[in-house]
Design a protein around this motif. Sequence first.
Motif, PDB file in Angstrom:
ATOM      1  N   HIS A  97       0.823  -1.211   0.000  1.00 49.58           N
ATOM      2  CA  HIS A  97       0.000   0.000   0.000  1.00 49.58           C
ATOM      3  C   HIS A  97       0.863   1.270   0.000  1.00 49.58           C
ATOM      4  O   HIS A  97       0.644   2.196  -0.771  1.00 49.58           O
ATOM      5  CB  HIS A  97      -0.901  -0.052   1.242  1.00 49.58           C
ATOM      6  CG  HIS A  97      -1.942   1.008   1.266  1.00 49.58           C
ATOM      7  ND1 HIS A  97      -3.127   0.886   1.933  1.00 49.58           N
ATOM      8  CD2 HIS A  97      -1.980   2.232   0.700  1.00 49.58           C
ATOM      9  CE1 HIS A  97      -3.836   1.968   1.766  1.00 49.58           C
ATOM     10  NE2 HIS A  97      -3.168   2.809   1.025  1.00 49.58           N
ATOM     11  N   HIS A 101       1.417   4.344  -2.892  1.00 45.08           N
ATOM     12  CA  HIS A 101       1.432   5.811  -2.704  1.00 45.08           C
ATOM     13  C   HIS A 101       2.645   6.407  -3.422  1.00 45.08           C
ATOM     14  O   HIS A 101       2.526   7.384  -4.150  1.00 45.08           O
ATOM     15  CB  HIS A 101       1.546   6.153  -1.208  1.00 45.08           C
ATOM     16  CG  HIS A 101       0.237   6.152  -0.486  1.00 45.08           C
ATOM     17  ND1 HIS A 101      -0.372   7.303  -0.054  1.00 45.08           N
ATOM     18  CD2 HIS A 101      -0.570   5.147  -0.108  1.00 45.08           C
ATOM     19  CE1 HIS A 101      -1.513   6.996   0.577  1.00 45.08           C
ATOM     20  NE2 HIS A 101      -1.648   5.685   0.555  1.00 45.08           N
ATOM     21  N   CYS A 193      -6.195   9.189   2.830  1.00 40.48           N
ATOM     22  CA  CYS A 193      -6.258   7.719   2.785  1.00 40.48           C
ATOM     23  C   CYS A 193      -6.622   7.174   4.159  1.00 40.48           C
ATOM     24  O   CYS A 193      -6.137   7.663   5.177  1.00 40.48           O
ATOM     25  CB  CYS A 193      -4.914   7.144   2.334  1.00 40.48           C
ATOM     26  SG  CYS A 193      -4.977   5.358   2.126  1.00 40.48           S
ATOM     27  N   HIS A 197      -0.214   2.229   6.877  1.00 38.17           N
ATOM     28  CA  HIS A 197       1.011   2.493   6.115  1.00 38.17           C
ATOM     29  C   HIS A 197       2.246   2.239   6.960  1.00 38.17           C
ATOM     30  O   HIS A 197       2.166   2.176   8.185  1.00 38.17           O
ATOM     31  CB  HIS A 197       1.026   3.949   5.630  1.00 38.17           C
ATOM     32  CG  HIS A 197      -0.211   4.327   4.882  1.00 38.17           C
ATOM     33  ND1 HIS A 197      -1.358   4.724   5.526  1.00 38.17           N
ATOM     34  CD2 HIS A 197      -0.496   4.329   3.567  1.00 38.17           C
ATOM     35  CE1 HIS A 197      -2.302   4.961   4.623  1.00 38.17           C
ATOM     36  NE2 HIS A 197      -1.806   4.727   3.427  1.00 38.17           N
TER      37      HIS A 197
HETATM   38 ZN   LIG Z   1      -2.934   4.714   1.766  1.00 39.58          ZN
END
Ligand SMILES: [Zn+2]
Length: 421
Positions: A97, A101, A193, A197
Motif C-alpha cells: 500500500h 502511494h 487515505c 502504512h
Molecule cells: Zn494509503
Amino acid sequence: MTEKIYYQDPFIKNFTADIISFQEREGIYHLQLDRTAFYPEGGGQPADRGLIGSSRVKHVYEERGEVFHVVDRLPKEEKKVECQLDWQRRFDFMQQHTGQHLLSAVALDLYGARTVGFHLGETHITIDTDIPLSAGAVDRLEEEVNQLIYQNRQVMVKHPSPAELERLDLRKNPEVSDNIRVIKIADIDLTPCGGTHLQETGQLGLISIINFENYKEGSRLTFLCGKRALKDYSRKNKIVAELRDILSVSNRKLVSEAARLQQELSHRDSRISELQDGLLDYQAEKLLESAEKLEGCNIICQLFPAELSRSVETKRNSNRGISPGSISPDITQLKQLAEKLIGNDSTIVIFGQQEAGTARMILASSEDIPGLDMNELIKEVMPLLKGGGGGQEYFAQGGGSKVENLPETLEEAYQKITSRL
Ligand SMILES: [Zn+2]
C-alpha cells in the motif's frame, strides 16, 4: 464505538480487548470489540486476519463506523481477550500500500500521469494511469521510487482542519467529507487515505515493476513491494539457473540462445513438412501402382494403420492394399493423401482409419467419374460405425465409435461404389 487502534499505531501486533457485542448469522459470529487493531477491508486494502482468543478471524469489515470481526466460533472469554494479528499478512499489505502511494506520486511528478485505478491483491498489485507510459518511462519510475526507498523518507499521518485542508495540494480528492486523514510522505506525496502504512519508506525494502501494458487510455503497471519483490527475484533467479543448465549457456546469452533455438525449430518444422509432403507423394505413387483396375478406374481401398489392412487382406484373400512398410498417416495426412490420389484421372479412394478408439472413413473420386456422389455414399455406410459424415460429391469423410466394424464398413463402401461403376 470501537477504538481503532490501528490508526494510533499501525505496528501493533498483539492487544487485549473486551467483546462488547456479537451477532450470530447462519453459524458465523460477528463480534464487536471495545478496541481493535484489526484493519477492516477498505480503501483498496484487504482486511486483516488473526486470532481473537483462540477464534480465528476470517474477515473484518466496517459498517456505519463500527468494526465487525467475523469468527466461526465465540472466544471462551469476553473480557481482556488476547488478540493477535496475522502480522506477516498485515505488514505485507502495508508494504504494498505504501509502495502504491510512492509509485503513484512519482508517476504524477515525473510524467503528469494520474492514478485512476488501483488493485491490491493477495499476490500482486496494480495501478492504472490515465496516460500511457513507455518502457523507458517505466524503468525510470522504478528507479526513482527505489531511490526514495534508499533515502528512508518519513511517512506521516495528518488530520488537517477544514481550513488547513483547503490549502493542501492533495494528489487526489478525499472520498469522505469529515475527519479527513492525510498521508504525507516527506515532500513527495500528500494523499487522503484511510489505510495502514509504513512509518518510513526504507521499510518498503524494494519495489519492482514486473509488467506494464496498455490499458484503456493509459497503462496498467503490475508491481511488487518488499518481501513479495524479494521472493519474485529469488524465484526468477532459480528459473534463470534452470534455463542456464538446460541450454548450457551463460546468463548473458540466454535470450539470444532461446531466439536461435526458436528459429532452428521453425526451420526444422518447415523441413519436416516438406519431407512429409514428399513421403505422401511417394505413398500416393505406390498406392496408385498397386490399385485394383475395374471398369477403367483405379480403385484404392485401404485401411490404416497398414498392419490392420494386411490382416484384413489375409482374411479376404484380396490383392487390394498398401505395400508393407508404409507409414501410418494421421487423419490430416490421410486427407492430403486422398486429395493427391484423386488428382489423377479415374481414381477412387476408399480409406478407413483407426486412431485412438475412433474409426474414420474417407471416400473420394476424381471428377471425371460421374454419378458416384461420395456425400450420399458416406451417409449410407456410416451407421455401421455408429457415426456420421458428409462432404461434397467427390470428397466426403466421416467418423464413428464402432471401431470393430471398420473392415466391414470399408467392404460395404467398396461394394456400393463398384456396383455403380
Ligand atoms: Zn494509503
